[in-house]
Design an enzyme around this catalytic site. Structure first.
Site, mmCIF file in Angstrom:
data_model
loop_
_atom_site.group_PDB
_atom_site.id
_atom_site.type_symbol
_atom_site.label_atom_id
_atom_site.label_comp_id
_atom_site.label_asym_id
_atom_site.label_seq_id
_atom_site.Cartn_x
_atom_site.Cartn_y
_atom_site.Cartn_z
ATOM 1 C CG HIS A 152 -1.667 -1.367 1.325
ATOM 2 N ND1 HIS A 152 -2.687 -1.757 0.502
ATOM 3 C CD2 HIS A 152 -1.417 -2.421 2.153
ATOM 4 C CE1 HIS A 152 -3.058 -3.008 0.828
ATOM 5 N NE2 HIS A 152 -2.300 -3.421 1.819
ATOM 6 C CD GLU A 195 -1.701 -3.850 5.261
ATOM 7 O OE1 GLU A 195 -2.912 -3.702 5.013
ATOM 8 O OE2 GLU A 195 -0.948 -4.559 4.568
ATOM 9 C CG HIS A 242 0.733 -6.744 2.319
ATOM 10 N ND1 HIS A 242 -0.237 -5.894 1.851
ATOM 11 C CD2 HIS A 242 1.623 -6.909 1.310
ATOM 12 C CE1 HIS A 242 0.043 -5.551 0.592
ATOM 13 N NE2 HIS A 242 1.170 -6.158 0.236
ATOM 14 C CD GLU A 266 -1.533 -10.130 4.300
ATOM 15 O OE1 GLU A 266 -1.484 -9.277 5.217
ATOM 16 O OE2 GLU A 266 -2.040 -9.894 3.187
HETATM 17 ZN ZN LIG Z 1 -1.940 -5.216 2.842
#
Ligand SMILES: [Zn+2]
Length: 274
Positions: A74, A112, A165, A240
């Site tokens: 992101h 995030e 992430h 993640e």
């Molecule tokens: Zn993400």
């Protein structure tokens, strides 16, 4: 946005790891760094006690000649530009997908993208201290994008790519990391090496963090639908790191020391992959 790249380095090297050294901070602070092969001027001289400012070069790890791509997921400006990040881009499988998304957040609204950026910067430093060349998918945490297709192709000459992430579940109950790898990969060789990278990352993270096996054996999820991975021509995984809505993990992810722990685990996974 053009990728940032440090100077080219010789291609041949040997990765050395000493038995019993599992982290990048394994050298005690009192031990002289005279035997460290890396150039000392590369390390900031700091008197701050903060964990992120502690010299982290481990003389046992030499990644000279290695090129590693880091993709902090992101971007900080995505939320303010919904139209830009909604535009369709190639998904790597003949279709299209939205350019990017805003990512998730903790219940206290810690985004995030800030976590991803913090871990990526710390991992970049770990890698550069070990002599590696690092290529980042973005240069700051205030811009928009890049789109997911560019996030797969920004470093076609890297040895591997790690996309950082954190997950956001509906419930606060899920806990732990999982690693995502493309299946099928862009080629059989890339798929095999990506699977090895996923294994190495999962094992290294499991030394310090909770694997979420709901996503698959060893917390490894194999998916055909993630454009960043589908567009990657080099071995690639998405990590993640944890669940942002889980209060325990949120606390770790919001702290600099927690981000440093994640960076060291990712570093160990990369070293183990080599
Ligand atoms: Zn993400």
């Amino acid at each position: 946005m053009s990728p940032r790249r440090s100077a080219l380095v010789p291609l041949l090297c040997v990765v050395l790891t000493l038995p019993g050294l599992t982290g990048c901070n394994a050298r005690p602070p009192s031990q002289p760094a005279a035997s460290t092969p890396a150039e000392p001027e590369a390390m900031p001289s700091s008197t701050s006690p903060a964990a992120q400012d502690t010299p982290t070069t481990d003389p046992a790890v030499d990644l000279s000649g290695r090129t590693i791509a880091i993709d902090p997921g992101h971007n900080g400006g995505n939320a303010s530009h919904p139209n830009k990040i909604a535009r369709p881009v190639p998904d790597g499988r003949g279709g299209t997908k939205a350019c990017n998304t805003t990512g998730t957040a903790t219940d206290t609204d810690y985004p995030e993208t800030d976590f991803n950026w913090g871990v990526a910067q710390k991992l970049e430093r770990e890698l550069e201290d070990a002599g590696a060349e690092v290529v980042m998918s973005r240069d700051d945490n205030t811009g928009v994008g890049p789109c997911v297709d560019e996030r797969g192709t920004f470093a076609d000459d890297a040895d591997l790519m790690v996309s950082i992430h954190a997950n956001g579940s509906e419930s606060a109950t899920p806990k732990g990391f999982h690693v995502i790898v493309a299946e099928p990969g862009s080629s059989e060789a890339v798929e095999d090496d990506s699977n090895r990278l996923a294994d190495a990352m999962s094992k290294a993270l499991a030394d310090q963090f909770t694997p979420n096996s709901a996503y698959g054996k060893n917390a490894i999820s194999r998916r055909p639908d993630l454009a960043g991975l589908n567009n990657a021509s080099v071995p690639a995984v998405i990590v993640e790191c944890g669940e942002m809505r889980n209060p325990d993990e949120a606390e770790t992810m919001e702290s600099k020391s927690g981000q440093q722990k994640y960076a060291e685990a990712l570093m160990q996974g990369i070293v183990d992959w080599y």
